[in-house]
Design an enzyme around this catalytic site. Sequence first.
Site, PDB file in Angstrom:
ATOM      1  N   ARG A   1      48.858 -15.402 -11.430  1.00 31.46           N
ATOM      2  CA  ARG A   1      47.409 -15.606 -11.444  1.00 31.46           C
ATOM      3  C   ARG A   1      46.865 -15.398 -12.853  1.00 31.46           C
ATOM      4  O   ARG A   1      47.265 -14.467 -13.554  1.00 31.46           O
ATOM      5  CB  ARG A   1      46.718 -14.647 -10.469  1.00 31.46           C
TER       6      ARG A   1
ATOM      7  N   ARG B   1      45.595  -5.291 -11.788  1.00 34.00           N
ATOM      8  CA  ARG B   1      45.347  -6.728 -11.935  1.00 34.00           C
ATOM      9  C   ARG B   1      46.282  -7.274 -13.005  1.00 34.00           C
ATOM     10  O   ARG B   1      46.094  -7.023 -14.196  1.00 34.00           O
ATOM     11  CB  ARG B   1      43.885  -6.986 -12.306  1.00 34.00           C
TER      12      ARG B   1
ATOM     13  N   GLU C   1      41.205  -2.940  -3.385  1.00 35.54           N
ATOM     14  CA  GLU C   1      41.749  -3.878  -2.399  1.00 35.54           C
ATOM     15  C   GLU C   1      43.273  -3.935  -2.473  1.00 35.54           C
ATOM     16  O   GLU C   1      43.852  -4.073  -3.550  1.00 35.54           O
ATOM     17  CB  GLU C   1      41.180  -5.279  -2.637  1.00 35.54           C
TER      18      GLU C   1
ATOM     19  N   SER D   1      44.394  -8.654   2.379  1.00 40.72           N
ATOM     20  CA  SER D   1      43.351  -9.389   3.092  1.00 40.72           C
ATOM     21  C   SER D   1      44.006 -10.188   4.205  1.00 40.72           C
ATOM     22  O   SER D   1      45.202 -10.494   4.147  1.00 40.72           O
ATOM     23  CB  SER D   1      42.582 -10.322   2.145  1.00 40.72           C
TER      24      SER D   1
ATOM     25  N   ARG E   1      49.785  -3.141  -6.438  1.00 42.61           N
ATOM     26  CA  ARG E   1      48.703  -2.280  -5.936  1.00 42.61           C
ATOM     27  C   ARG E   1      49.236  -1.230  -4.961  1.00 42.61           C
ATOM     28  O   ARG E   1      48.684  -0.133  -4.872  1.00 42.61           O
ATOM     29  CB  ARG E   1      47.609  -3.131  -5.296  1.00 42.61           C
TER      30      ARG E   1
END
Length: 515
Positions: free
Chosen positions: A337, A352, A424, A427, A478
């Site tokens: 990403r 990140r 986070e 999801s 994470r």
Amino acid sequence: MGLHTLRLATVPMTLSTFSSRLSLKPFSNTLVALGLFSHHVQPRKHFLVRAFSTSAAVQDIPATQASDSSAGKPQWKAAIDFKWIRDNKEAVEVNIKNRNSNANLEAVLELYENMVNLQKEVEGLREERNNVAKKMKGKLEPSERERLVEEGKNLKESLVTLEEDLVKLRDELQHVAQSIPNMTHPDVPVGGEDSSAIRKEVGSPREFTFPIKDHLQLGKDLDLIDFDSASEVSGSKFFYLKNEAVLLEMALLNWTLSEVMKKGFTPLTTPEIVRSSIVEKCGFQPRGDNTQVYSIEGTDQCLIGTAEIPVGGIHMDSILLETALPLKYIAFSHCFRTEAGAAGAATKGLYRVHQFSKAEMFIICRPEESESFHDELIQIEEDLFTSLGLHFKTLDMATADLGAPAYRKFDIEAWMPGLGKFGEISSASNCTDYQSRRLGIRYRPSEPLQTGPKKGKTSLPATKFVHTLNATACAIPRMMVCLLENYQQEDGSVVIPEPLRPFMGGIELIKPKLR
């Protein structure tokens, strides 16, 4: 620069550059990886190699129209129900507004109306042409036949022009309409991220009796993570894992796979380069100023940002048997990403990064089952994170934070002591038929053959679009942030959660290294 690309270079090679072993040789300012080439290859042969600079040795390959999202003709066509959109204009308009989408509904409706009218005109001309052809089959006076021939010729020319206009109009309609997001579950909170509702909260923050470290300091002190060397080799937001951190990554992946497979999921590894059209069909934008996707320049290919994309493509353009549903996959992949636009404290360290490992769940099911499978995915996530002893909360994400494909999305945020807040970690999205209408994934209901109007004639039941769902089972970086920061000890060591120990060769504690 808005467009993130990996350059490919065509570099002239001579026999002297070939080696029977892997070697690295500089070519101008470009680093070229060579190896395992035959000495029988003719000199001056051109080979395609990766280049990591913008030196003169790199030949810019013009992007084809197929990889240009700005082209008028769409690369692919979604099975969009334009009549439903027209008949439910107000609901679609409110949905677009609530999701902060830039979709142009008025343009879609105007183009659709024009297309319907033009289609009627084309059909009218076809009927006239057929009538002329029927008249010419009879016995006619030469003058009448000549008149009909001329009329048929004029009708044909007019029809060709209108049919070309109709194709262009359909392409334009498809191009504009593809920006309309999925509809939204009626229970989803309206607003931005701050409007998201807490569905569930598990555990409580650990109370430390000593000054805590964040995962960057722990990674450095325990010799687990090397950001400095990675930044020299690859750039910022890349990292090396070392020592027990490597074992911890493998343990997290193997434990996650074993737990999710118990729920009937089929394990997969996936391609990590896909066609840009697949990225788009899954609802992601491979190009633009704030794209999260790395595109390979001069091709129609991209690096994946999630295994959801290649898994979604497995059954593209297929009709599944209803008895084969549901299809449940747990896929491991590396993810890439750009993290364009990301800034702030929450972007430091592993939180990140540009490249990471992830296990992703993906379900293909009948429409009436998707909400129950959404609950199942969330329950699996919550069970996994509870087993690891994390303090987390599950959020029903608000409309503006859904993204185009999701009908409803639940995020899980875990407490990260070093960050001093929740972050986070997963999801779970129900995309209903948004992706399947773009990927062309249907199923045929298991119903008896239907008898047609003609005696003895039977037909298969009509196909329907499946629903697709996706959910994060384990995003390694994470998860490492959570485990290192929550399980740190006063002496600088880190305890390994019990479920992971069998996958760590029995290691229970990551201890500071003797210097």
